[in-house]
Design a protein around this motif. Structure first.
Motif, mmCIF file in Angstrom:
data_model
loop_
_atom_site.group_PDB
_atom_site.id
_atom_site.type_symbol
_atom_site.label_atom_id
_atom_site.label_comp_id
_atom_site.label_asym_id
_atom_site.label_seq_id
_atom_site.Cartn_x
_atom_site.Cartn_y
_atom_site.Cartn_z
ATOM 1 N N GLU A 29 61.097 20.200 48.262
ATOM 2 C CA GLU A 29 62.359 20.317 47.508
ATOM 3 C C GLU A 29 63.354 19.241 47.926
ATOM 4 O O GLU A 29 64.084 18.698 47.084
ATOM 5 C CB GLU A 29 62.961 21.707 47.724
ATOM 6 N N ASP A 51 57.452 16.203 37.655
ATOM 7 C CA ASP A 51 58.778 16.321 38.278
ATOM 8 C C ASP A 51 58.918 17.677 38.961
ATOM 9 O O ASP A 51 59.935 18.363 38.824
ATOM 10 C CB ASP A 51 59.878 16.109 37.224
ATOM 11 N N ARG A 52 57.904 18.046 39.706
ATOM 12 C CA ARG A 52 57.900 19.364 40.369
ATOM 13 C C ARG A 52 56.825 19.370 41.457
ATOM 14 O O ARG A 52 56.065 18.435 41.598
ATOM 15 C CB ARG A 52 57.615 20.467 39.364
ATOM 16 N N TYR A 53 56.768 20.471 42.156
ATOM 17 C CA TYR A 53 55.699 20.667 43.135
ATOM 18 C C TYR A 53 54.871 21.889 42.721
ATOM 19 O O TYR A 53 55.367 22.760 41.992
ATOM 20 C CB TYR A 53 56.229 20.849 44.559
ATOM 21 N N LEU A 82 62.199 15.968 46.196
ATOM 22 C CA LEU A 82 62.540 15.952 44.767
ATOM 23 C C LEU A 82 64.038 15.763 44.559
ATOM 24 O O LEU A 82 64.470 14.999 43.680
ATOM 25 C CB LEU A 82 62.068 17.249 44.102
ATOM 26 N N SER A 110 55.597 13.943 41.284
ATOM 27 C CA SER A 110 54.873 15.217 41.262
ATOM 28 C C SER A 110 54.256 15.408 42.645
ATOM 29 O O SER A 110 53.749 14.446 43.246
ATOM 30 C CB SER A 110 53.775 15.206 40.197
ATOM 31 N N ALA A 138 50.622 20.415 39.257
ATOM 32 C CA ALA A 138 52.028 20.038 39.068
ATOM 33 C C ALA A 138 52.161 19.069 37.887
ATOM 34 O O ALA A 138 53.127 19.169 37.098
ATOM 35 C CB ALA A 138 52.560 19.391 40.344
#
Length: 483
Positions: A418, A477-479, A421, A443, A471
């Motif tokens: 987090e 654009d995330r985990y 990102l 990602s 992802a």
């Protein structure tokens, strides 16, 4: 060639309970220029020898408290090389045989024939000094051999120098021996020291603007051996005397250590308790020792250069040339090492794989040079995030990066993901050809395990790769986490 008798330094111990004979012997020996001590019986003689060993003992055979034969045996046990001349009224063969059996080297009967006594004493002292010089020569050769052997078996310069000062102080029976290392500005410090406990240690002390720099002294800069037998009668400069007083020195012997036409440092011997007349053999020993010391210094410096070059090569082999963070090789080594360690400790290991979203589009739009700058910026962010001891941010390949997080469970790995990102979003790196945002995005795939023998690091990489794929599949654009 007959050795010269060292008259002023010769110590004679007279042991006789007859005060008249004692006085006659003392007068005869002092007239010859010898230093004389006296004892009235064998026990008193032993007590004296415990503190100050004479060069020769003139010993009566028949005495109270402890007779000469018992005393002779104990003196011989104290020092097998001590010269003992028995002087006695006993002239029977048994007494003569007994005297030689207990360690006497000569035998004279009373009444004393003074001319014969003086000749016997002189002959025994000549033998004594021959043996002393031979023994000292052997000890010198053994010391040089020991230092040379140390050089052959050790690359540790400080260890070699420490051995040198310890052995030199022991051989010369002096108060302090140091190796002084010069700095480029002319100052220097005591790199190693051997010192009698009753004197203050100078180890590590830095000296500036003293006779050890070129401002106050000159002799050793000419590569000479510098000898001071009495600091109060040597015509020294004030700065020189001040330093010698600080070093608690009454006399010293300084030998320069020359390396490539420069003075690297000094080997210095100090007598702290009293002035000392240095023997030529003392100077010869230190001069002889400079050659193996120079060899040791050269060897150590070459080794240090080689070590630095090897470290540089190792660093180059493990660093990605573009992003300047660890490469795939370093990643594999660290992951393998941490896997084994945490398997023993039964602690968690997390892995995060990161991929730049639509990086091919970024290269096609902005060119490969801009793509390289993008990779550098992402690497910088990941390196800043992985700041705990043991954490590793590495370039895994292409536009893909990896974070090895030892002692980190899934919750901890999510927290790191987090942060990554959030950090990348705050940079607002333009990526107009991205299909999900106007800015650069990442990602991430997360996998965590407590390492065990039934799995391997490859298993963890495969699980993190599966999570990364998910992802991407679910919007980028995330985990994502491998459960």
């Amino acid at each position: 060639m007959t050795p010269r008798i060292r008259i002023s330094n010769t110590l004679v111990l007279i042991v006789d309970d007859d005060l008249v004979v004692q006085m006659q012997l003392r007068h005869a020996m002092e007239k010859e220029g010898y230093q004389v001590m006296v004892a009235g019986d064998g026990k008193a003689a032993l007590d004296i020898c415990m503190n100050s060993l004479p060069d020769i003992v003139l010993l009566d055979a028949v005495m109270p408290v402890m007779d000469g034969f018992v005393c002779c045996a104990q003196l011989h046990a104290l020092d097998p090389n001590i010269s003992i001349l028995m002087i006695t009224a006993l002239d029977d063969q048994d007494s003569v045989d007994q005297a030689f059996e207990v360690g006497a080297v000569d035998y004279i009967t009373k009444p004393i024939h003074w001319a014969v006594l003086k000749q016997r004493v002189r002959r025994l002292l000549q033998m004594h000094w021959i043996m002393k010089e031979f023994q000292y020569k052997v000890e010198q050769e053994q010391l040089v051999a020991k230092i040379t052997q140390k050089i052959r078996t050790s690359l540790n310069l400080e260890q070699i120098l420490s051995t040198t000062v310890i052995e030199v102080r022991k051989l010369l029976k002096t108060d302090r021996v140091i190796v002084y290392r010069f700095q480029p500005d002319g100052s220097g410090y005591v790199i190693v020291e051997s010192v009698d406990p009753k004197w203050d240690s100078m180890l590590g002390r830095v000296y500036k603007d003293t006779y050890l720099s070129d401002k106050c002294s000159y002799k050793y800069w000419k590569r000479d051996v510098y000898v001071i037998e009495d600091i109060n009668n040597a015509g020294l400069s004030p700065c020189h005397i001040d330093l010698l007083n600080e070093l608690q020195a009454k006399a010293n012997l300084v030998v320069p250590i020359e390396l490539e036409n420069n003075i690297w440092g000094l080997l210095v011997v100090y007598e702290c308790s009293k002035p000392r007349k240095w023997a030529k053999s003392d100077i010869d020993l230190l001069t002889q020792l400079t050659y193996p010391l120079i060899m040791a210094i050269q060897q150590a410096e070459l080794y240090q250069q080689l070590e630095a070059a090897n470290q540089k090569l190792q660093q180059l082999a493990n660093i990605d040339s573009l992003t300047q963070i660890p490469n795939r090789r370093a990643f594999d080594e660290v992951l393998e090492r941490e896997w084994k360690r945490l398997e023993r400790e039964k602690a968690p290991l997390s892995l995060i794989l990161c991929d730049i979203d639509f990086f091919k589009n970024y290269n096609d739009t902005y060119g490969h040079q801009s793509g390289d700058e993008c990779l550098k910026e992402v690497a910088k962010i990941l390196h800043q995030v992985a700041q705990r001891p043991g954490d590793l941010a590495a370039r895994y390949g292409g536009e893909e990066f990896a974070l090895v997080l030892p002692n980190t469970n899934t919750t901890g790995a999510i927290y790191i993901a987090e942060i990554i990102l959030a950090y990348i979003r705050t940079q607002n790196l333009i990526h107009e050809s991205s299909q999900i945002s106007s800015y650069l995005t990442l990602s991430l795939g997360i996998a965590t395990i407590i390492p065990q023998g039934s799995c391997s690091p490859k298993w963890l990489i495969a699980r993190a790769d599966e999570a990364l794929y998910r992802a991407k599949l679910t919007g980028r654009d995330r985990y994502a986490i491998h459960e």
